[in-house]
Design a protein around this motif. Structure first.
Motif, PDB file in Angstrom:
ATOM      1  N   CYS A 221       0.851  -1.186   0.000  1.00 56.53           N
ATOM      2  CA  CYS A 221       0.000   0.000   0.000  1.00 56.53           C
ATOM      3  C   CYS A 221       0.894   1.246   0.000  1.00 56.53           C
ATOM      4  O   CYS A 221       1.830   1.336   0.789  1.00 56.53           O
ATOM      5  CB  CYS A 221      -0.886  -0.018   1.240  1.00 56.53           C
ATOM      6  SG  CYS A 221      -1.868   1.479   1.449  1.00 56.53           S
TER       7      CYS A 221
ATOM      8  N   CYS B 124       0.283   3.025   3.783  1.00 57.36           N
ATOM      9  CA  CYS B 124       0.654   2.412   5.076  1.00 57.36           C
ATOM     10  C   CYS B 124       1.606   1.224   4.942  1.00 57.36           C
ATOM     11  O   CYS B 124       2.041   0.681   5.957  1.00 57.36           O
ATOM     12  CB  CYS B 124      -0.596   1.989   5.829  1.00 57.36           C
ATOM     13  SG  CYS B 124      -1.409   0.567   5.092  1.00 57.36           S
TER      14      CYS B 124
ATOM     15  N   CYS C  50      -4.259  -0.763   0.330  1.00 58.44           N
ATOM     16  CA  CYS C  50      -4.783  -1.912   1.078  1.00 58.44           C
ATOM     17  C   CYS C  50      -6.280  -1.783   1.313  1.00 58.44           C
ATOM     18  O   CYS C  50      -6.959  -2.775   1.540  1.00 58.44           O
ATOM     19  CB  CYS C  50      -4.066  -2.009   2.419  1.00 58.44           C
ATOM     20  SG  CYS C  50      -4.468  -0.640   3.521  1.00 58.44           S
ATOM     21  N   SER C  51      -6.778  -0.537   1.307  1.00 58.84           N
ATOM     22  CA  SER C  51      -8.164  -0.316   1.733  1.00 58.84           C
ATOM     23  C   SER C  51      -8.710   0.951   1.099  1.00 58.84           C
ATOM     24  O   SER C  51      -7.961   1.783   0.577  1.00 58.84           O
ATOM     25  CB  SER C  51      -8.205  -0.165   3.259  1.00 58.84           C
ATOM     26  OG  SER C  51      -7.433   0.977   3.623  1.00 58.84           O
TER      27      SER C  51
ATOM     28  N   CYS D 188      -7.132   4.095   2.811  1.00 59.08           N
ATOM     29  CA  CYS D 188      -5.845   4.555   2.295  1.00 59.08           C
ATOM     30  C   CYS D 188      -6.003   5.156   0.896  1.00 59.08           C
ATOM     31  O   CYS D 188      -5.359   6.150   0.568  1.00 59.08           O
ATOM     32  CB  CYS D 188      -4.843   3.403   2.282  1.00 59.08           C
ATOM     33  SG  CYS D 188      -4.193   3.027   3.928  1.00 59.08           S
TER      34      CYS D 188
END
Ligand SMILES: [Zn+2]
Length: 140
Positions: free
Chosen positions: A3, A6, A35-36, A39
């Motif tokens: 990512c 992070c 990752c998400s 983010c």
């Protein structure tokens, strides 16, 4: 793939620069993965704020970041490795920032001084060569 925010494992979230034409290779980067959604949103906000002018760090900047590791570790070790950052006092956090920023700036100054010295040596060598040849040059 990590990512971009992070450094956890990326999971299929991406980003492209909508300001660039689809044919422009800079519109996409394999580094812009996340990752998400959280983010991805953070990155999107950053790119919007900076008008997508965020650039990858240079080798010199990466070296300066690495130069911060040792002073950072020493400082954190001096106040207790096991203490979570949330337990730091305001003064300790400010001191931590000072340690990192100072180490970063010192390394950047050092790198620039080395570059300037190389440029100066190159120019002095050229001037010395010109100085040698001109007296023997074609008489006018
Ligand atoms: Zn992430």
């Amino acid at each position: 793939m990590r990512c971009a925010i992070c450094y956890r494992k990326a999971k299929g979230y991406g980003w492209f620069n909508p300001r660039l034409k689809p044919s422009d290779p800079n519109r996409y980067s394999d580094k812009w993965v996340f990752c998400s959604r959280r983010c991805q949103d953070a990155f999107c906000l950053l790119m919007t704020k900076t008008e997508a002018r965020m650039i990858d760090p240079s080798d010199m900047e990466l070296a300066a970041m690495r130069a911060c590791l040792s002073p950072l570790g020493e400082y954190v070790g001096s106040i207790g490795m096991e203490r979570p950052l949330a337990d730091y006092t305001r003064e300790e956090v400010l001191a931590l920032i000072d340690v990192v920023v100072t180490a970063y700036q010192d390394q950047m100054i050092e790198e620039h001084e080395i570059m300037a010295a190389k440029d100066r040596a190159f120019l002095e060598e050229r001037l010395a060569r010109q100085g040698q040849t001109s007296p023997k040059g074609v008489p006018f």
